[in-house]
Design a protein around this motif. Structure first.
Motif, PDB file in Angstrom:
ATOM      1  N   LYS A 162      25.831 -36.114 -20.770  1.00 46.40           N
ATOM      2  CA  LYS A 162      26.476 -34.953 -20.149  1.00 46.40           C
ATOM      3  C   LYS A 162      26.199 -34.906 -18.653  1.00 46.40           C
ATOM      4  CE  LYS A 162      26.852 -31.142 -22.605  1.00 46.40           C
ATOM      5  NZ  LYS A 162      26.560 -29.918 -23.396  1.00 46.40           N
ATOM      6  N   PHE A 215      25.455 -39.184 -26.174  1.00 50.02           N
ATOM      7  CA  PHE A 215      26.643 -38.841 -25.387  1.00 50.02           C
ATOM      8  C   PHE A 215      26.173 -38.168 -24.089  1.00 50.02           C
ATOM      9  CE2 PHE A 215      30.452 -38.532 -28.571  1.00 50.02           C
ATOM     10  CZ  PHE A 215      30.170 -39.809 -29.025  1.00 50.02           C
ATOM     11  N   GLU A 243      30.691 -33.388 -28.631  1.00 46.43           N
ATOM     12  CA  GLU A 243      31.440 -32.926 -27.451  1.00 46.43           C
ATOM     13  C   GLU A 243      32.292 -33.992 -26.751  1.00 46.43           C
ATOM     14  OE1 GLU A 243      29.323 -29.154 -25.716  1.00 46.43           O
ATOM     15  OE2 GLU A 243      27.904 -30.794 -25.528  1.00 46.43           O
ATOM     16  N   GLY A 244      32.629 -35.072 -27.457  1.00 44.65           N
ATOM     17  CA  GLY A 244      33.504 -36.083 -26.854  1.00 44.65           C
ATOM     18  C   GLY A 244      34.966 -35.798 -27.182  1.00 44.65           C
ATOM     19  N   ILE A 253      33.116 -35.919 -21.791  1.00 44.08           N
ATOM     20  CA  ILE A 253      32.186 -35.088 -22.547  1.00 44.08           C
ATOM     21  C   ILE A 253      32.462 -33.649 -22.119  1.00 44.08           C
ATOM     22  CG2 ILE A 253      29.779 -34.535 -23.004  1.00 44.08           C
ATOM     23  CD1 ILE A 253      30.697 -37.260 -24.103  1.00 44.08           C
TER      24      ILE A 253
END
Lengths: 392, 53
Positions: free
Chosen positions: A213, A211, A46-47, A96
């Motif tokens: 969020k 990553f 989701e980057g 993100i």
């Protein structure tokens, strides 16, 4: 039979932005997806970069651009880490995303531009007939056909459309990174605006990512090249989260899995009446496995070129070759470089990675970018200089 | 091919099948067993080890 100018198969963000730009170009467009809900389940860390979204004309919205990223942390197998944040330039900074919302947002953009959207609609086969493709579909127990002057295959790494049309979109196992990811809460991150990457035998042929969020929420995942190991990506992930200080007390709220094509973009992206985009065309950056922005940019090109082709009445390979050219101009050089770097990094042992991380402790980074990292790598590692010196 | 119930229908098996014999539906995998030459690549790449013969 349903007739349309352009049929897009796959309503991920790449297919949706292709549909949007095709519709904006004045074509009749149908966008189909086999899933009942666009954007779910996600198969992605989701980057996405700020610059990339800007180039695509997409204004970040808090509902889907849920966390701003300001730095990265690289972690060697022995725990030696390299922080790149604070006073360093951020040309590749980004967000993100919440893909479940983002993907729908892009599909809605396509709908608002005039594309018809059909969810829970599976493309089962296709045939070429004169100057069009006829795609056999199935939706809610009903079978029907769609005839399209131009077909855009945006059906992901499992792409059938390209292969049914005779294009070489099949992926070799050595070029498919097998991914597994948990979305977790109670993750202990020192800075939740920093992406974390763990290298070495924790993920053979790939790496582990954390990553963030939110303050204690993160996508924790990894990719492995399955030809380098007998264990599954899921098994590696379970081992990692059990032992990593950041995740050993974290709680899993979601499991995602899927393949990422990291072998570089396919050679032939189009033929008469057909274009292939996104993961289906391996438009993924080989070093990072990132494919949102690169795929969507090519998706935009595909939509624009397809609409132009409809206007001209010429749907030939020659007419559609503008799409190939624009994609290659954008990605070919970057892909070649990143493939070489990827192959080099895969060749390093845990001990060599530890040495690089140690050498990086004394390096002054001027900006956070993949190119900057590789330039510095070449400076600290004689082996890297030998293998990659001419590239950067 | 036996698809165990923990299959997540991610389609990685379909992407690497050298003969394009695996059709991915939303919650189903359809194998063309008749044309399969049992290379087992699909079994090896599955991220959750959900496939077996």
């Amino acid at each position: 039979m349903i007739e349309t100018d352009i049929l897009v198969v796959g309503a991920g963000p790449v297919g949706s932005i292709a549909a949007k730009h095709a519709a904006l170009g004045g074509a009749d467009v149908i966008l189909i997806d086999k899933k009942s809900e666009i954007g779910s389940p996600k198969r992605c860390a989701e980057g996405a970069s700020k610059e990339g979204l800007k180039f695509l004309g997409i204004e970040p919205q808090p509902i889907w651009a849920i966390n701003e990223i300001k730095g990265i942390r690289l972690v060697a197998p022995d725990g030696t880490d390299v922080w790149l944040n604070d006073e360093i330039k951020l040309p590749e900074a980004g967000y993100i995303l919440e893909r479940k919302i983002f993907d729908k947002h892009i599909a809605m953009d396509a709908g608002r531009a005039g594309a018809e959207i059909k969810v829970k609609t599976l493309a089962k086969s296709l045939k070429k007939e004169e100057d069009s493709y006829i795609v056999s579909c199935e939706s809610m127990g009903e079978e029907f056909e769609i005839r399209a002057k131009i077909l855009i295959g945006a059906d992901g790494s499992e792409s059938h459309i390209g292969r049914w049309a005779g294009l070489k979109t099949g992926i070799k196992p050595k070029d498919m990174e097998s991914g597994a990811q948990f979305e977790m809460c109670n993750v202990k991150m020192e800075d939740y605006s920093v992406l974390e990457f763990y290298f070495g035998s924790v993920a053979p042929g790939g790496y582990v990512w954390i990553f963030p969020k939110g303050e204690d929420i993160a996508n924790v995942g990894l990719g492995v090249i399955q030809s380098k190991t007998d264990r599954s990506a899921y098994d590696y992930l379970v081992d990692f989260v059990r032992t990593c200080p950041a995740t050993k007390n974290a709680k899993i709220v979601e499991l995602n899995v899927g393949g990422v094509p990291v072998g570089g973009m396919i050679k032939d992206l189009s033929d008469d009446n057909i274009l292939i985009v996104g993961d289906a065309a391996s438009q993924v950056i080989p070093l990072t496995g990132g494919g949102i922005v690169s795929g969507m940019t090519c998706g935009m090109f595909a939509g624009e070129v397809a609409a132009k082709s409809i206007k001209s009445g010429d749907h030939s390979k020659k007419q559609l070759s503008e799409y190939n050219k624009r994609c290659k101009d954008l990605l070919d050089d970057k892909m070649k470089k990143h493939l070489k770097v990827r192959n080099y990094l895969e060749s390093l042992s845990d001990e060599e990675l530890n040495s690089v991380a140690t050498a990086f402790q004394d390096v002054k980074f001027e900006e956070i970018s993949t190119t900057e990292l590789i330039k510095k790598l070449v400076k600290v590692s004689p082996k890297a200089l030998l293998k990659l010196g001419k590239l950067f | 091919m036996i698809v165990n119930e923990w299959c997540m229908y991610c389609g990685e098996c379909a992407g690497v099948c050298p003969r394009n014999l695996i059709l991915l539906k939303e919650t189903d995998l359809v194998f063309d067993d008749f044309r399969c030459n049992e290379c087992d690549i699909c079994i090896r790449v599955c991220p959750v080890s959900a496939l077996k013969k």
